[in-house]
Design a protein around this motif. Structure first.
Motif, PDB file in Angstrom:
ATOM      1  N   TRP A 104      35.159  51.101  39.818  1.00  0.00           N
ATOM      2  CA  TRP A 104      35.675  49.749  39.648  1.00  0.00           C
ATOM      3  C   TRP A 104      36.982  49.706  38.855  1.00  0.00           C
ATOM      4  N   ALA A 105      37.308  50.764  38.156  1.00  0.00           N
ATOM      5  CA  ALA A 105      38.424  50.720  37.205  1.00  0.00           C
ATOM      6  C   ALA A 105      39.735  50.243  37.833  1.00  0.00           C
ATOM      7  N   PRO A 106      40.176  50.782  38.984  1.00  0.00           N
ATOM      8  CA  PRO A 106      41.453  50.313  39.547  1.00  0.00           C
ATOM      9  C   PRO A 106      41.429  48.832  39.911  1.00  0.00           C
ATOM     10  N   ALA A 107      40.333  48.362  40.500  1.00  0.00           N
ATOM     11  CA  ALA A 107      40.250  46.952  40.882  1.00  0.00           C
ATOM     12  C   ALA A 107      40.222  46.051  39.650  1.00  0.00           C
ATOM     13  N   LEU A 108      39.430  46.412  38.653  1.00  0.00           N
ATOM     14  CA  LEU A 108      39.356  45.588  37.447  1.00  0.00           C
ATOM     15  C   LEU A 108      40.694  45.565  36.712  1.00  0.00           C
TER      16      LEU A 108
ATOM     17  N   VAL B 252      43.913  25.328  54.686  1.00  0.00           N
ATOM     18  CA  VAL B 252      43.571  24.935  53.310  1.00  0.00           C
ATOM     19  C   VAL B 252      43.798  26.053  52.298  1.00  0.00           C
ATOM     20  N   ALA B 253      43.939  27.289  52.758  1.00  0.00           N
ATOM     21  CA  ALA B 253      44.132  28.425  51.848  1.00  0.00           C
ATOM     22  C   ALA B 253      45.008  29.469  52.529  1.00  0.00           C
ATOM     23  N   LYS B 254      45.578  30.347  51.709  1.00  0.00           N
ATOM     24  CA  LYS B 254      46.366  31.464  52.227  1.00  0.00           C
ATOM     25  C   LYS B 254      45.502  32.719  52.232  1.00  0.00           C
ATOM     26  N   PHE B 255      45.753  33.609  53.195  1.00  0.00           N
ATOM     27  CA  PHE B 255      44.964  34.832  53.295  1.00  0.00           C
ATOM     28  C   PHE B 255      45.881  36.024  53.553  1.00  0.00           C
ATOM     29  N   GLU B 256      45.602  37.128  52.865  1.00  0.00           N
ATOM     30  CA  GLU B 256      46.367  38.356  53.022  1.00  0.00           C
ATOM     31  C   GLU B 256      45.417  39.545  53.117  1.00  0.00           C
ATOM     32  N   THR B 257      45.862  40.579  53.825  1.00  0.00           N
ATOM     33  CA  THR B 257      45.122  41.836  53.869  1.00  0.00           C
ATOM     34  C   THR B 257      45.530  42.680  52.668  1.00  0.00           C
ATOM     35  N   ALA B 258      44.557  43.145  51.901  1.00  0.00           N
ATOM     36  CA  ALA B 258      44.885  43.918  50.695  1.00  0.00           C
ATOM     37  C   ALA B 258      43.701  44.777  50.287  1.00  0.00           C
ATOM     38  N   ASP B 259      44.020  45.947  49.781  1.00  0.00           N
ATOM     39  CA  ASP B 259      43.046  46.850  49.178  1.00  0.00           C
ATOM     40  C   ASP B 259      43.138  46.637  47.671  1.00  0.00           C
ATOM     41  N   VAL B 260      42.101  46.059  47.062  1.00  0.00           N
ATOM     42  CA  VAL B 260      42.201  45.681  45.648  1.00  0.00           C
ATOM     43  C   VAL B 260      42.154  46.877  44.705  1.00  0.00           C
ATOM     44  N   SER B 261      41.900  48.057  45.235  1.00  0.00           N
ATOM     45  CA  SER B 261      41.990  49.244  44.383  1.00  0.00           C
ATOM     46  C   SER B 261      43.437  49.718  44.260  1.00  0.00           C
ATOM     47  N   ARG B 262      44.340  49.035  44.968  1.00  0.00           N
ATOM     48  CA  ARG B 262      45.766  49.337  44.883  1.00  0.00           C
ATOM     49  C   ARG B 262      46.509  48.096  44.379  1.00  0.00           C
ATOM     50  N   PRO B 263      47.685  48.261  43.780  1.00  0.00           N
ATOM     51  CA  PRO B 263      48.425  47.100  43.289  1.00  0.00           C
ATOM     52  C   PRO B 263      48.734  46.111  44.411  1.00  0.00           C
ATOM     53  N   MET B 264      48.529  44.825  44.121  1.00  0.00           N
ATOM     54  CA  MET B 264      48.867  43.764  45.065  1.00  0.00           C
ATOM     55  C   MET B 264      50.255  43.242  44.686  1.00  0.00           C
ATOM     56  N   SER B 265      51.261  43.808  45.292  1.00  0.00           N
ATOM     57  CA  SER B 265      52.638  43.516  44.901  1.00  0.00           C
ATOM     58  C   SER B 265      53.016  42.064  45.129  1.00  0.00           C
ATOM     59  N   PHE B 266      52.272  41.375  45.992  1.00  0.00           N
ATOM     60  CA  PHE B 266      52.596  39.988  46.303  1.00  0.00           C
ATOM     61  C   PHE B 266      51.989  39.011  45.287  1.00  0.00           C
ATOM     62  N   VAL B 267      51.261  39.523  44.287  1.00  0.00           N
ATOM     63  CA  VAL B 267      50.697  38.661  43.248  1.00  0.00           C
ATOM     64  C   VAL B 267      51.348  39.030  41.923  1.00  0.00           C
ATOM     65  N   GLU B 268      51.980  38.062  41.262  1.00  0.00           N
ATOM     66  CA  GLU B 268      52.703  38.319  40.026  1.00  0.00           C
ATOM     67  C   GLU B 268      51.751  38.512  38.845  1.00  0.00           C
ATOM     68  N   ASP B 269      52.250  39.191  37.829  1.00  0.00           N
ATOM     69  CA  ASP B 269      51.486  39.368  36.594  1.00  0.00           C
ATOM     70  C   ASP B 269      51.148  38.005  35.988  1.00  0.00           C
ATOM     71  N   ALA B 270      49.926  37.905  35.448  1.00  0.00           N
ATOM     72  CA  ALA B 270      49.494  36.718  34.690  1.00  0.00           C
ATOM     73  C   ALA B 270      49.795  35.413  35.425  1.00  0.00           C
ATOM     74  N   SER B 271      49.536  35.408  36.732  1.00  0.00           N
ATOM     75  CA  SER B 271      49.835  34.223  37.540  1.00  0.00           C
ATOM     76  C   SER B 271      48.587  33.528  38.070  1.00  0.00           C
ATOM     77  N   ILE B 272      47.404  34.097  37.796  1.00  0.00           N
ATOM     78  CA  ILE B 272      46.155  33.591  38.361  1.00  0.00           C
ATOM     79  C   ILE B 272      45.260  33.053  37.245  1.00  0.00           C
ATOM     80  N   ASP B 273      44.636  31.915  37.503  1.00  0.00           N
ATOM     81  CA  ASP B 273      43.714  31.325  36.523  1.00  0.00           C
ATOM     82  C   ASP B 273      42.291  31.860  36.683  1.00  0.00           C
TER      83      ASP B 273
END
Length: 417
Positions: free
Chosen positions: A306-310, A271-292
Motif C-alpha cells: 500500500w505504501a506507494p498508493a498511500l 456529473v464527474a470526470k474520469f481518468e485511467t490511472a495506476d494509483v501506485s504511480r504518481p498521478m501527474s494530472f492531480v496537483e499537490d494538496a489539491s484534494i479535500d
C-alpha cells in the motif's frame, strides 16, 4: 520468477530449498541480449520432456525473460511444467533423472515447487501441480511484456540496474525484482477487467453489497462534501462518484481499467470526470494538496504494497484532508477461505461477478493500521456498518448475512500535517 506474498529468502531459506549445497555467486549477474534461438531451445526441451513423461506432462510452457522477444536475460531457458501432483515425485523424478535432468530445488511448502536443471541445455524446469498460484502470474507477466513495450523497457531497466550489483546468491537478485514484477502484474490484472467492464458495471449497480452496504457507508464517512474536491480511487463504473457529485462534490474518478473508465464516462461523465490511472504511480494530472477527500471503495486489498498508493493519496490531499476507504474484513477473509494463519499476507482468488476470477490480498487488521500510520494518516473512525433497511424485503438473504457476518471494514483517516 520471485515468490509473491512472502518475505525475501533468508540464507536459511535458500539452503533449505536446495537439494544439494546452494551455489554461491558473490558477483554481478550477466545478462545477455535477446537471442532468437531461445524459443527453439525451449521447443527442443519441451519435445524431449514430453517424450519422457508423455501424458503426465499436463502443461509445458516457455516462461520467464527468454520467452519475451527483445528482452535481455540470463541465458537460461525457464520452463513451466505442470504434473498431476508435483509432491508425488515417484511419478516423474526418476524418469527425468534417468534422462539427465537433475532435481536441484525442492519446496513442498511453497506451491509444491520443484526445479530441475537440464542434461545439456541451461534450463530451469519449474514443476507445479494444477492448483498452483504461479501459472497465472507467469502468463500475465510474459504476455504483458510482449504486448506493452513500455512495461518491457521498465522491467529491462530494473534488471540491468540490479544485475550490476554484487549478489551472494542468485535468489537475492530474483527477490530484488519482486516489486517491479508485482507492479506489472497488477496492471495486467487491471487490464483484464476491460473484457467484462459492462458486466461488472451492471453487477455493481444493483448488488446489495455494493449499492446498499458499501457505497452508503463510504458516503456517510466522507461527510459533507458540498463544494469540496473529491478523488474517487478505483471508481469502477462511476456509481460512487455519481453519488458524491449528487452531494455537491467536484469529483475526479480514477481506475486502472481503461474499459471500465469508458463505461463510467458513458454513464456518469456529465456529473464527474474520469481518468485511467495506476494509483501506485504518481498521478501527474492531480496537483499537490489539491484534494479535500480521497475515497477508495474496495480497492486497496488488490494491492500487495500500500505504501506507494498511500504516499500518493497523502501528496494530493490538503493537510487535514480525509482518506475514506473500505477493504475486505480481515476476519471474514480468514474465516471464509478457511485459512490457518490469520497473520499472513496472502493472495486469494474469488469470483466477482460470478464467473469472473479476481485476486486480492488478505492481511491482518494490525497490518492495515501500521500501513496507514506509517503513511502519515491518523485513523478517525473504524466502522463495521449495517446494510440499508430497504433490502430487508428485496434481498432478505443478503440482509441477514450483512447484519450477522462482517463483510467489509471501513476507515476514515485524516492526513496529518
Amino acid at each position: 520468477m520471485p515468490k509473491p506474498d512472502r518475505d525475501d529468502y533468508t540464507e536459511e531459506d535458500i539452503h533449505d530449498s536446495w537439494v544439494d549445497e546452494a551455489p554461491v555467486m558473490n558477483s554481478t549477474v550477466t545478462l545477455a541480449e535477446y537471442d532468437p534461438e531461445w524459443p527453439g531451445l525451449f521447443d527442443r526441451e519441451a519435445k524431449r520432456i514430453r517424450g519422457i513423461l508423455g501424458e503426465r506432462a499436463l502443461v509445458l510452457e516457455h516462461v520467464g525473460s527468454t520467452s519475451v522477444p527483445g528482452l535481455c536475460a540470463k541465458p537460461i531457458i525457464d520452463i513451466m511444467l505442470i504434473v498431476a501432483d508435483s509432491d508425488d515425485e515417484d511419478a516423474y523424478v526418476p524418469q527425468l533423472e534417468a534422462e539427465g535432468y537433475k532435481l536441484v530445488i525442492r519446496e513442498p511448502e511453497w506451491e509444491k515447487h520443484r526445479c530441475f536443471k537440464g542434461p545439456d541445455t541451461n534450463i530451469n524446469l519449474h514443476v507445479y501441480s494444477p492448483d498452483n498460484g504461479q501459472t497465472e502470474r507467469y502468463r500475465l507477466f510474459r504476455d504483458r511484456l510482449i504486448a506493452h513495450e513500455d512495461e518491457l523497457k521498465l522491467y529491462e531497466a530494473k534488471k540491468r540496474e540490479l544485475a550490476s550489483r554484487t549478489w551472494k546468491y542468485i535468489q537475492q537478485y530474483a527477490d530484488a525484482k519482486t516489486e517491479v514484477i508485482d507492479e506489472i502484474i497488477e496492471r495486467a490484472r487491471a487490464a483484464q477487467y476491460d473484457g467484462f467492464a459492462r458486466l461488472y458495471a451492471a453487477h455493481a449497480e444493483t448488488s446489495s453489497t455494493n449499492a446498499h452496504y458499501d457505497r452508503p457507508a463510504i458516503v456517510g464517512l466522507a461527510g459533507d462534501v458540498a463544494g469540496k474536491r473529491v478523488l474517487d480511487v478505483g471508481s469502477a463504473a462511476g456509481h460512487l462518484s455519481a453519488m458524491l457529485a449528487a452531494k455537491g462534490a467536484d469529483v475526479l474518478g480514477v481506475d486502472a481499467s481503461e474499459g471500465i473508465v469508458a463505461v463510467a464516462r458513458e454513464k456518469f461523465g456529465h456529473v464527474a470526470k474520469f481518468e485511467t490511472a495506476d494509483v501506485s504511480r504518481p498521478m501527474s494530472f492531480v496537483e499537490d494538496a489539491s484534494i479535500d477527500v480521497v475515497t477508495a471503495s474496495l480497492v486497496l486489498h488488490y494491492l500487495k504494497d500500500w505504501a506507494p498508493a498511500l504516499a500518493e493519496f497523502r501528496r494530493v490531499l490538503k493537510p487535514g484532508g480525509l482518506l475514506v476507504f473500505s477493504v475486505h474484513h480481515p476476519g471474514e477473509d480468514w474465516r471464509w477461505f478457511d485459512k490457518r494463519n490469520y497473520f499472513q499476507l496472502e493472495l486469494l482468488e474469488d469470483e466477482f461477478p460470478p464467473g469472473q476470477k479476481v485476486r486480492f490480498y488478505r492481511r491482518p487488521l494490525s497490518w492495515t493500521f501500521d500501513a496507514v500510520r506509517d503513511a502519515g494518516f491518523a485513523v478517525d473512525r473504524l466502522v463495521e456498518p449495517m446494510p440499508d433497511e430497504e433490502i430487508a424485503e428485496s434481498d432478505p438473504r443478503w440482509y441477514a448475512k450483512l447484519r450477522t457476518e462482517p463483510r467489509f471494514l471501513y476507515f476514515r483517516t485524516v492526513r496529518e500535517s
